[in-house]
Design an enzyme around this catalytic site. Structure first.
Site, short mmCIF file in Angstrom:
data_model
loop_
_atom_site.label_atom_id
_atom_site.label_comp_id
_atom_site.label_asym_id
_atom_site.label_seq_id
_atom_site.Cartn_x
_atom_site.Cartn_y
_atom_site.Cartn_z
N ALA A 32 -42.82 85.36 131.02
CA ALA A 32 -42.96 84.59 132.27
C ALA A 32 -42.00 85.18 133.31
CB ALA A 32 -42.71 83.10 132.05
N LEU A 33 -42.14 86.46 133.48
CA LEU A 33 -41.14 87.23 134.23
C LEU A 33 -41.19 86.93 135.73
CD1 LEU A 33 -41.61 90.65 132.42
CD2 LEU A 33 -40.03 88.80 131.85
N HIS A 37 -35.79 88.67 136.37
CA HIS A 37 -35.98 89.64 135.28
C HIS A 37 -36.18 91.04 135.85
CE1 HIS A 37 -37.67 85.89 133.33
NE2 HIS A 37 -36.77 86.26 132.44
N GLN A 61 -34.69 79.34 118.93
CA GLN A 61 -33.67 78.86 119.88
C GLN A 61 -34.10 77.59 120.60
OE1 GLN A 61 -33.94 82.65 122.29
NE2 GLN A 61 -33.56 81.27 123.99
N GLY A 150 -28.81 88.07 132.50
CA GLY A 150 -28.56 87.42 133.77
C GLY A 150 -27.42 86.40 133.67
N GLU A 151 -26.67 86.28 134.77
CA GLU A 151 -25.55 85.31 134.78
C GLU A 151 -26.02 83.87 134.95
OE1 GLU A 151 -22.72 86.71 137.72
OE2 GLU A 151 -21.59 87.70 136.13
N SER A 193 -36.15 80.99 137.79
CA SER A 193 -36.22 80.62 136.39
C SER A 193 -37.69 80.56 135.99
CB SER A 193 -35.61 79.21 136.20
OG SER A 193 -36.01 78.68 134.96
O1 PAF Z 1 -32.33 84.36 128.21
C1 PAF Z 1 -33.40 84.42 127.55
O2 PAF Z 1 -34.50 84.55 128.09
C2 PAF Z 1 -33.33 84.32 126.04
O3 PAF Z 1 -32.38 83.40 125.63
C3 PAF Z 1 -33.15 85.66 125.34
C4 PAF Z 1 -31.79 86.28 125.67
C5 PAF Z 1 -34.26 86.62 125.73
C6 PAF Z 1 -33.20 85.48 123.81
O4 PAF Z 1 -34.43 84.96 123.41
#
Ligand code: PAF
Length: 286
Positions: A32-33, A37, A61, A150-151, A193
């Site tokens: 979903a860039l 990104h 995650q 990214g920060e 985002s």
């Molecule tokens: O920041 C993200 O999009 C994710 O946490 C990452 C670093 C790609 C790990 O899945």
């Protein structure tokens, strides 16, 4: 640009690059860039001979199944963008390719020296274990010279630095360098985002109050009688006063330890806000 879906194909390509003495840049993403990104990828393309981008919505995650199910996915659009900005390789595996059934269901416990016990770590138990599980696997598979993050996810970045500093002592990731890249914002100030895709036009307008308040807080912090606790409360109150926004936390912490601080020196303010059902994060350095 080549799209790779298996670990064995990825490792074969990496081996060929290493054999040809090419430097490798890696940008891990969940797809979903957006332009945020794209800025990471452009840096990776510029700094290295070859650029790998991973596109993988990492199930381990997500501590909330609904959030995982609703996470936006659009590999065709992502591939078009990546091609247009010069990435050479995209690694887009399935969860089954990435993990064994056991790995998918086991909770890995890494030691982050407390960095994972605050803010996002407190709100999303297990989240950073899943992040480190996937990022360390990507580092192992791609063996990048540089990896770009990214920060906006400031706490994630601090934890990845910690992991690399500790593991490179043991030689695991060689001379890998983590490159911190600044938050990219819309002209309006809204931090980019992938989750913004889930906001309605009206919610997107409402969400502007988040970055506006963070920027205003830079001025509040310079007032003669400013205190960290006072600015923290003022930010929370200002955002909560906007209909449709609800602050989950706003913490002003030390940029290195992520522990609460009572001075603005080396401080960063990290906020999480619900805008309707969508959870947004942002931060500001004082
Ligand atoms: O920041 C993200 O999009 C994710 O946490 C990452 C670093 C790609 C790990 O899945």
């Amino acid at each position: 640009m080549q799209i790779i879906t298996t670990k064995s194909d990825l490792q074969a390509v990496v081996k060929a690059c290493k054999g040809a003495k090419k430097t490798i840049g890696l940008v891990p993403t969940m797809g979903a860039l957006h332009a945020g990104h794209a800025s990471l990828v452009k840096n990776a393309v510029k700094d290295n001979d070859v650029c790998f981008v991973s596109v993988f919505v990492n199930p381990t995650q997500f501590n909330n199944k609904e959030d995982l199910a609703k996470y936006p996915r659009n590999i065709e659009r992502d591939a078009q963008l990546l091609q247009s900005i010069g990435a050479q390789y995209v690694f887009a595996p399935t969860p089954e390719e990435m993990y064994s059934a056991e790995e998918m269901n086991t909770t890995f416990e890494f030691d982050f020296a407390g960095l994972d016990k605050v803010m996002e770590g407190k709100m999303r138990p297990g989240h950073f274990n899943g992040v480190v599980q996937v990022v360390s696997r990507l580092f192992y598979l791609v063996q990048p010279d540089k990896a770009y993050f990214g920060e906006k996810d400031f706490q994630q970045l601090a934890i990845i630095h910690h992991m690399v500093e500790r593991s490179s002592m043991a030689g695991t990731f060689g001379a890998l360098q983590i490159i911190d890249c600044p938050i990219v914002r819309e002209e309006s100030g809204l931090a980019l985002s992938s989750r913004n895709e889930r906001l309605s036009a009206e919610e997107k307008e409402t969400a502007l109050a988040i970055s506006k308040t963070l920027f205003a807080s830079l001025k509040w912090a310079k007032e003669a009688d400013a205190t960290v606790a006072g600015v923290q409360k003022r930010v929370i109150d200002a955002i909560n006063a906007v209909e449709g926004l609800e602050v989950e936390y706003y913490e002003i912490v030390d940029q290195k330890t992520l522990l609460p601080t009572n001075t603005f020196a080396n401080a960063i303010g990290c906020v999480t806000v619900y805008c309707g059902p969508v959870r947004l994060i942002d931060n500001i350095k004082y």
